[in-house]
Design a protein around this motif. Structure first.
Motif, PDB file in Angstrom:
ATOM      1  N   PHE A 341     107.232 -10.973  62.864  1.00  0.00           N
ATOM      2  CA  PHE A 341     107.924 -10.825  64.146  1.00  0.00           C
ATOM      3  C   PHE A 341     107.146 -11.535  65.250  1.00  0.00           C
ATOM      4  N   ASP A 359     112.335 -13.902  66.295  1.00  0.00           N
ATOM      5  CA  ASP A 359     112.693 -12.731  67.090  1.00  0.00           C
ATOM      6  C   ASP A 359     113.681 -11.872  66.299  1.00  0.00           C
ATOM      7  N   GLU A 360     114.251 -10.849  66.946  1.00  0.00           N
ATOM      8  CA  GLU A 360     115.168  -9.947  66.252  1.00  0.00           C
ATOM      9  C   GLU A 360     116.396 -10.696  65.728  1.00  0.00           C
ATOM     10  N   GLU A 398     113.507  -3.314  62.225  1.00  0.00           N
ATOM     11  CA  GLU A 398     112.495  -2.495  62.889  1.00  0.00           C
ATOM     12  C   GLU A 398     111.223  -2.393  62.043  1.00  0.00           C
ATOM     13  N   LYS A 401     109.182  -5.571  62.241  1.00  0.00           N
ATOM     14  CA  LYS A 401     108.476  -5.691  63.519  1.00  0.00           C
ATOM     15  C   LYS A 401     107.126  -4.956  63.496  1.00  0.00           C
ATOM     16  N   THR A 402     106.995  -4.000  62.582  1.00  0.00           N
ATOM     17  CA  THR A 402     105.730  -3.238  62.524  1.00  0.00           C
ATOM     18  C   THR A 402     104.672  -3.899  61.640  1.00  0.00           C
ATOM     19  N   GLN A 404     102.357  -6.102  61.486  1.00  0.00           N
ATOM     20  CA  GLN A 404     101.479  -6.992  62.232  1.00  0.00           C
ATOM     21  C   GLN A 404     100.086  -7.013  61.607  1.00  0.00           C
TER      22      GLN A 404
END
Length: 404
Positions: A341, A359-360, A398, A401-402, A404
């Motif tokens: 992300f 991006d999303e 979602e 996105k976590t 990382q």
């Protein structure tokens, strides 16, 4: 040899090639002499000895003096090289290395902790070596340094990483079931990069305090944080989970609550998780009550994060995404999902090369229409997931996105 101007690599390499060169010359000379004498004095040509020589002073002097000179030469350069390896240059950065089953941890003068050895390129580094449990051996092949880590005894090595880069660290002494996994790296940075890293907040404040303690006590050497298999059970989703254990030889099922976690840290032999060896050392007397509470709170936070992400992660497993995409940065059939992300991605769209941000919208389209933007360097083999319900697509995005 002046250890302040000669690196450990140059020192060891010079001695090695000096001795190797002498050995090679001696091997060739002795072999040639042997072949000559076999042919020249073959018994078929000389069935009866005819020489009446009892001695030859010149030969005796030659084969005594020359080997003595060679041996003394090897001793001199070997001793000079040893002194160069033991005498640390002035101005060296001092780092404390602690070996434990089965990981290395490194502590700096400002209190910073790391599971990798960060050093400035071009500056000598002194590593003070300790062991908390059994015999280990601190070995950096690239810099030709190796020293045993003996419990109760402090020793040291020094080296100078002349160029920025990453260099392997191994344990060169068998220390138990996960000896082969006791691996770390020297991360040689430019002086400016190292100064930025070093002057940052201590590791305990950089990351979660509990995670920093797991690094300090070497826990992540045997237990993963991401669900991957290691010597011991993963910490992912640990708190509140059910555990099949052996207690005094009896099988039983326990819940990983606070009491269980404290007992597992202080008395790990009390409940052995099935499928894993009883190799964990006890931390009774080595860890404070405050540190114990911090680690348990960290496990609780991990479990809470796991619950909010569980749907997306379960979908990743159910749909087979982890079969082609890693979540830890390692190379696989498809691009890694770690840090995906917000990443800049080079893709082919309608035959044109583009660089776009993940991006999303990009993540959603990559799930629904993966052929629309082909990531360069990877085959166009991903199936479409357009039939997934909207809430599952949202959960997957979602979760991505976590990572990382």
């Amino acid at each position: 040899m002046n250890p302040q101007i000669v690196s450990t690599t140059e020192t060891v390499d010079f001695v090695f090639f000096f001795i190797f060169g002498i050995s090679a010359i001696m091997l060739l000379g002795i072999t040639a002499a042997m072949v000559y004498f076999v042919v020249r004095y073959n018994r078929k040509r000389h069935p009866h000895p005819t020489s009446d020589k009892a001695s030859n002073l010149t030969l005796e002097v030659v084969w005594t003096v020359i080997p003595s000179i060679l041996v003394m030469g090897m001793f001199y350069y070997g001793w000079a090289g040893y002194l160069a390896l033991r005498n640390v240059p002035e101005g060296a950065l001092v780092v404390k290395a602690t070996g434990r089953m089965w990981s290395w941890s490194f502590e700096y003068a400002n209190g910073k902790l790391s599971d990798k050895l960060y050093v400035p390129a071009g500056q000598p580094v002194k590593v003070d070596i300790h062991s908390t449990d059994v015999l280990h051996s601190f070995y950096i092949p690239a810099f030709r340094v190796k020293r045993d880590a003996v419990p109760g005894l402090e020793s040291h090595v020094w080296f100078n990483a002349e160029q920025p880069g990453s260099y392997d660290i191994f344990c060169a002494e068998y220390c138990g079931v996960a000896h082969a996994a006791m691996i770390s790296t020297v991360e040689a940075l430019t002086p400016h990069e190292f100064e930025e890293w070093y002057r940052g907040e201590p590791a305990a404040a950089e990351a979660d305090e509990g995670e920093a303690l797991l690094t300090r006590f070497g826990c992540i050497g045997c237990h993963s944080l991401d669900g991957s298999k290691k010597v011991g059970p993963t910490f992912q989703g640990l708190f509140g989970s059910s555990r099949e254990v052996l207690s005094a030889g009896q099988k039983r099922t326990l819940t990983a609550d606070e009491e269980y976690l404290k007992r597992s840290i202080l008395e790990p032999a009390a409940d052995i998780v099935e499928g894993f060896p009883p190799a964990m050392p006890a931390y009774q007397g080595q860890i404070s009550e405050f540190e114990l509470e911090e680690i348990i709170e960290y496990f609780k936070r991990m479990a809470g994060a796991k619950k909010t992400q569980s749907l997306g992660e379960q979908l990743m497993l159910r749909q087979g995404c982890v079969g082609c995409h890693s979540t830890d940065g390692s190379k696989s059939v498809g691009p890694t999902l770690k840090g995906v992300f917000g990443r800049q991605v080079k893709v082919l769209r309608d035959g044109k090369e583009l660089t776009i941000e993940a991006d999303e919208q990009y993540l959603r389209q990559s799930l629904i229409q993966p052929q629309a933007d082909q990531v360069q360097g990877y085959p166009p083999i991903m199936p479409t997931f357009g039939a997934l319900p909207e809430e599952e697509i949202e959960a997957l995005v979602e979760y991505l996105k976590t990572l990382q």
